[in-house]
Design a protein around this motif. Structure first.
Motif, PDB file in Angstrom:
ATOM      1  N   GLN A  53      -9.426  10.505  -2.503  1.00 20.63           N
ATOM      2  CA  GLN A  53      -8.904   9.212  -2.936  1.00 20.63           C
ATOM      3  C   GLN A  53      -7.830   9.361  -4.004  1.00 20.63           C
ATOM      4  O   GLN A  53      -6.982   8.504  -4.163  1.00 20.63           O
ATOM      5  CB  GLN A  53     -10.034   8.350  -3.520  1.00 20.63           C
ATOM      6  N   ILE A  54      -7.916  10.439  -4.782  1.00 21.47           N
ATOM      7  CA  ILE A  54      -7.084  10.466  -5.979  1.00 21.47           C
ATOM      8  C   ILE A  54      -6.111  11.631  -6.010  1.00 21.47           C
ATOM      9  O   ILE A  54      -5.337  11.739  -6.941  1.00 21.47           O
ATOM     10  CB  ILE A  54      -7.956  10.512  -7.247  1.00 21.47           C
ATOM     11  N   GLU A  87     -18.108  -1.503  -3.109  1.00 15.84           N
ATOM     12  CA  GLU A  87     -17.459  -2.721  -2.632  1.00 15.84           C
ATOM     13  C   GLU A  87     -18.229  -3.971  -2.997  1.00 15.84           C
ATOM     14  O   GLU A  87     -17.650  -5.039  -3.184  1.00 15.84           O
ATOM     15  CB  GLU A  87     -17.300  -2.659  -1.110  1.00 15.84           C
ATOM     16  N   GLU A 132      -2.889  15.360   0.867  1.00 16.61           N
ATOM     17  CA  GLU A 132      -3.851  14.278   1.030  1.00 16.61           C
ATOM     18  C   GLU A 132      -4.788  14.576   2.194  1.00 16.61           C
ATOM     19  O   GLU A 132      -5.994  14.369   2.112  1.00 16.61           O
ATOM     20  CB  GLU A 132      -3.105  12.970   1.269  1.00 16.61           C
ATOM     21  N   GLN A 150      -7.379  -3.414  -9.420  1.00 17.14           N
ATOM     22  CA  GLN A 150      -6.296  -3.093  -8.501  1.00 17.14           C
ATOM     23  C   GLN A 150      -4.947  -3.375  -9.150  1.00 17.14           C
ATOM     24  O   GLN A 150      -4.862  -4.163 -10.081  1.00 17.14           O
ATOM     25  CB  GLN A 150      -6.444  -3.923  -7.229  1.00 17.14           C
ATOM     26  N   ASP A 195       0.830  -1.196   0.000  1.00 16.58           N
ATOM     27  CA  ASP A 195       0.000   0.000   0.000  1.00 16.58           C
ATOM     28  C   ASP A 195       0.870   1.253   0.000  1.00 16.58           C
ATOM     29  O   ASP A 195       0.582   2.228  -0.688  1.00 16.58           O
ATOM     30  CB  ASP A 195      -0.924   0.023   1.228  1.00 16.58           C
ATOM     31  N   TYR A 244     -14.260   2.524  -6.154  1.00 16.85           N
ATOM     32  CA  TYR A 244     -14.645   2.150  -4.796  1.00 16.85           C
ATOM     33  C   TYR A 244     -15.446   3.228  -4.092  1.00 16.85           C
ATOM     34  O   TYR A 244     -16.258   2.954  -3.234  1.00 16.85           O
ATOM     35  CB  TYR A 244     -13.392   1.855  -3.965  1.00 16.85           C
ATOM     36  N   SER A 245     -15.186   4.507  -4.442  1.00 18.46           N
ATOM     37  CA  SER A 245     -15.812   5.562  -3.637  1.00 18.46           C
ATOM     38  C   SER A 245     -16.871   6.356  -4.392  1.00 18.46           C
ATOM     39  O   SER A 245     -18.070   6.068  -4.271  1.00 18.46           O
ATOM     40  CB  SER A 245     -14.721   6.493  -3.101  1.00 18.46           C
ATOM     41  N   GLN A 264      -4.641   3.111 -10.323  1.00 16.13           N
ATOM     42  CA  GLN A 264      -5.029   3.219  -8.919  1.00 16.13           C
ATOM     43  C   GLN A 264      -6.127   4.262  -8.750  1.00 16.13           C
ATOM     44  O   GLN A 264      -7.025   4.124  -7.920  1.00 16.13           O
ATOM     45  CB  GLN A 264      -3.823   3.608  -8.058  1.00 16.13           C
ATOM     46  N   SER A 297      -9.038  15.501   2.310  1.00 16.63           N
ATOM     47  CA  SER A 297     -10.070  14.741   3.017  1.00 16.63           C
ATOM     48  C   SER A 297     -10.929  15.638   3.909  1.00 16.63           C
ATOM     49  O   SER A 297     -11.740  15.153   4.680  1.00 16.63           O
ATOM     50  CB  SER A 297      -9.431  13.619   3.837  1.00 16.63           C
ATOM     51  N   ASN A 356      -9.607   3.536  -7.031  1.00 13.81           N
ATOM     52  CA  ASN A 356     -10.123   4.286  -5.880  1.00 13.81           C
ATOM     53  C   ASN A 356     -11.458   4.933  -6.193  1.00 13.81           C
ATOM     54  O   ASN A 356     -12.362   4.938  -5.352  1.00 13.81           O
ATOM     55  CB  ASN A 356      -9.118   5.363  -5.458  1.00 13.81           C
TER      56      ASN A 356
END
Lengths: 343, 407
Positions: A316-317, B151, A299, B281, A268, B141-142, B134, A303, B138
């Motif tokens: 997220q991006i 999900e 980041e 992924q 990750d 997913y969101s 990625q 958020s 992401n």
């Protein structure tokens, strides 16, 4: 204003982790010219050093306490860690409590050894191979390391608490004249940030002010000439690989209380750290650190709720968006040198 | 014939025979025998062989020919899957429009990503594609949950419109995917002696598409366009100096491989109509890289071999547990048996990825040309004994190792 301050603080600890991993990646790339996809796995191994040490410290034997009984009426079995019986409950308890900071002492030799073995055993054979091959073989290694950890420690995250002293949060707001509980920041994250600045400063000072560091810098600039001067540069570069592994390792150790270690935490972080390295500029140490903190803070800004309301999903991006913009406008990254990884 | 040389014709014929007779070839052991666990001739697994074969063939057009290592190809596969499932939800359960749409959408998507990513090369290109993939993962997913169902993954429901088909079958269940009425899941069982061969409609559809995909990739490899792509790999600078702009060529290769990935995604959704974000992924992108390298990047047949190899062993290894191991090593003395089982245990069952990682490292280190190169080396050993003076048979088909663009 208070919200902005809070987000900067929140970004610092993640930024520190990015910066530390990116620093190691850049060290390896700058010295050996190897793109190390297994660096995230080293970070993960570090975190599991902390897990291992706290497991070793809490190894215990069972005694039967006749005075107490459990709910079935049998005499209660009491577990006492060996450490407590050797050093007495107070000192022993303190040692167990401080398992994570102590793991640093344990992790440094372990990680340096792992780094040496990796460099001598595998990476050495890939100096002259294309970058794609280096990426692929270290990617394979990362899978192997990750699966080994999964085999021994299981797939679930393992909580590894920080010492009791650092539990709770520090109220920054009061210090600056805001209401209490507006800007609070966990103590351990503060420790992590301070710790990482010390490590980063240490690495820079080592490279800048020691003879060894000078030779390494010279080697990074022109490996061949340094070799011609009769200096065994390979040996020093191997040491730098060990150092980079140790930096990633202790970054992992200290990160264990923030995020319970699991076997894929390395992967990750790896993807993001690579983005950080590229944004900072391949081969530039200050660039890696700067980009690490910058992306960490960005980041955490992304958020924030009101930003998420304007652009949904931006949290997220954001890192990838920034990376794409930077790579397209400044192809060498923020502080990239000319001639590094040019086509 | 078909515009390809005799040699290529042989390869194509081998692939066709292998693909069409797979239910026999992959089922060499009678049902119920001790070796039956090594059989791979059931529809689900065979479908995966050919679908990942298509994916890897497409990836090879980009990586094998131009040397651009993309770490984000799974995004196109995922996009393809999503668009196919949406087609099933909105239009009908026929797989043809679904597969066509998934190819178109993946193609458009790859034009977009390729146009941006291809402005850089080497590791920067890898990181850019990784970042895009990625990002899509992401987002799927969101924020894009209304489209991707987050999900849970996108699934068919009874309340789907299906304007050209029916929402609910007469028996009250969700209709199944079909090819103009031929249900994808329909299977014809052929029992011969102790054997049980399964012929699945879905598998044959995938297999035929794979043969076509293979043929197209063969034509690309042999075309002037393919030659240009090889030139990009061996020396992009020289190409620039001769006054040729390599960008359109690399972008075309990128888009073609993106369309292949979308096709694979569409087929995957046609066989089993659901789509999840985990298909996008970066580990999924890594998998197709592994397949291509393991089989032999830059060779025609390599990616198909690699895909089959990885998917076969993934399936077989995952099934082996301690009981099976104890059966195997039962001939040994008890103590030794336990030791051997203990040593082998981490590598099988859930530890399949460990074996894969080790295998992959060994291949990259010692056999950069993958399985194809391994086969050639063995073949050479035998040839040398017979006639030492025979030169390597087809220099074009076995490209020499060339330095990378990144260098």
């Amino acid at each position: 204003m208070d919200a902005v301050l809070l987000q900067i603080l929140n970004g610092l600890d993640k930024g520190s982790a990015y910066a530390l991993i990116a620093l190691g990646l850049t060290l390896i790339f700058g010295t050996l010219g190897v793109v190390n996809f297994a660096h995230g796995a080293l970070f993960m191994l570090g975190a599991f050093c902390a897990v291992t040490l706290s497991r070793i410290l809490t190894l215990s034997f069972e005694t039967i306490d006749e005075t107490k009984v459990d709910f079935l009426g049998n005499p209660l079995k009491v577990k006492t860690p060996y450490v407590e019986s050797w050093f007495g409950p107070e000192t022993g308890g303190a040692i167990i409590d401080w398992a994570v900071p102590l793991s640093i002492l344990f992790a440094i030799p372990v990680m340096i050894t792992i780094g040496f073995i990796m460099e001598r055993g595998l990476i050495k054979h890939f100096y002259k191979r294309p970058h794609a091959d280096q990426i692929l073989v270290t990617f394979g290694l990362a899978i192997v390391l990750q699966e080994l950890i999964k085999y021994f420690f299981g797939a679930n995250p393992i909580p590894t608490p920080a010492p009791d002293v650092f539990k709770g949060s520090f109220d920054f707001g009061v210090l600056l004249g805001y209401d209490p509980n507006v800007i609070i920041y966990p103590y351990w994250r503060m420790v992590y940030f301070l710790f990482s600045t010390i490590i980063i400063g240490g690495v820079f000072a080592f490279l800048q002010f020691t003879t060894f560091g000078m030779v390494v810098r010279a080697g990074m600039a022109d490996r061949e000439t340094v070799g011609l001067l009769g200096i065994n540069i390979d040996k020093r570069f191997t040491f730098m690989f060990g150092l980079a592994a140790a930096v990633a390792g202790i970054a992992g150790v200290m990160y264990a209380p923030i995020n319970s270690p699991n076997y894929h935490m390395g992967m990750d972080f790896l993807v993001l750290s690579f983005v950080v390295v590229v944004v900072g500029g391949m081969g530039s140490l200050p660039g890696a650190v700067l980009a690490g903190f910058m992306l960490g803070i960005l980041e955490s800004f992304a958020s924030m709720n009101w930003i998420k309301d304007i652009i949904p999903g931006i949290d997220q991006i954001i890192i990838y968006v920034v990376a794409i913009i930077i790579l397209l406008t400044r192809p060498r990254g923020l502080m990239g040198r000319k001639g590094v990884m040019e086509d | 014939m078909l515009g390809i040389s005799k040699k290529d014709m042989t390869i194509l014929l081998v692939v066709i025979v292998l693909a069409l007779c797979a239910p026999f070839i992959l089922n060499p052991f009678p049902t119920g025998s001790a070796m039956a666990q090594f059989n791979a001739g059931y529809p689900d697994l065979m479908q995966r062989f050919v679908i990942f074969g298509i994916f890897a063939i497409g990836f090879n057009i980009l990586f094998g020919l131009t040397g651009y290592l993309s770490f984000g190809h799974a995004a196109f596969l995922g996009v393809g899957s999503y668009s196919a499932v949406w087609m099933f939800k909105l239009l009908s359960m026929n797989v043809v429009p679904a597969i066509l749409l998934s190819m178109i959408v993946a193609g458009l998507f790859s034009v977009l990503i390729g146009y941006v990513s291809l402005r850089r090369s080497g590791i920067y290109f890898s990181i850019l594609t990784l970042a895009f993939a990625q990002m899509s993962f992401n987002l799927a997913y969101s924020v894009l949950t209304p489209i991707t169902n987050g999900e849970t993954g996108l699934q068919l429901t009874l309340s789907d419109k299906r304007y050209l088909g029916q929402s609910v079958t007469e028996s009250g269940s969700i209709p199944v995917t079909n090819f103009f009425g031929l249900e994808m899941r329909s299977t014809y069982d052929l029992a011969v002696g102790g054997w049980n061969f399964q012929f699945n409609a879905g598998y044959y559809l995938c297999a035929i598409i794979m043969i076509v995909a293979f043929y197209v990739s063969m034509r690309i490899f042999r075309s002037p366009f393919g030659l240009m792509l090889r030139a990009v790999k061996s020396n992009q600078q020289r190409l620039n100096y001769t006054g040729i702009n390599p960008k359109p060529y690399t972008l075309a290769a990128f888009v073609i491989s993106g369309i292949y990935a979308g096709l694979a995604g569409g087929l995957m959704a046609s066989m089993d109509p659901l789509a999840g974000a985990e298909r996008m992924q970066w580990t999924a992108s890594g998998e197709v890289v592994l397949m291509t390298i393991l089989g032999g990047a830059g060779t025609l047949i390599g990616p198909v071999l690699g895909a089959g190899f990885i998917k076969y062993f993934e399936n077989i290894f995952s099934k082996i547990n301690d009981t099976v191991l104890h059966q195997w090593f039962a001939f040994m003395p008890d103590g030794l048996e336990d030791v051997v089982v203990f040593i082998v245990h981490p590598f099988v069952g859930k530890g399949w990825h460990l074996t894969l990682g080790i295998l992959f490292m060994l291949v990259v280190t010692f056999l950069p040309g993958g399985l194809v190169e391994g086969g050639q080396r063995i073949a050479k050993l035998f040839k040398r004994e017979k006639a030492p003076a025979v030169p390597p048979s087809d220099p074009e088909h076995h490209p020499k190792e060339t330095p990378h663009v990144a260098e």
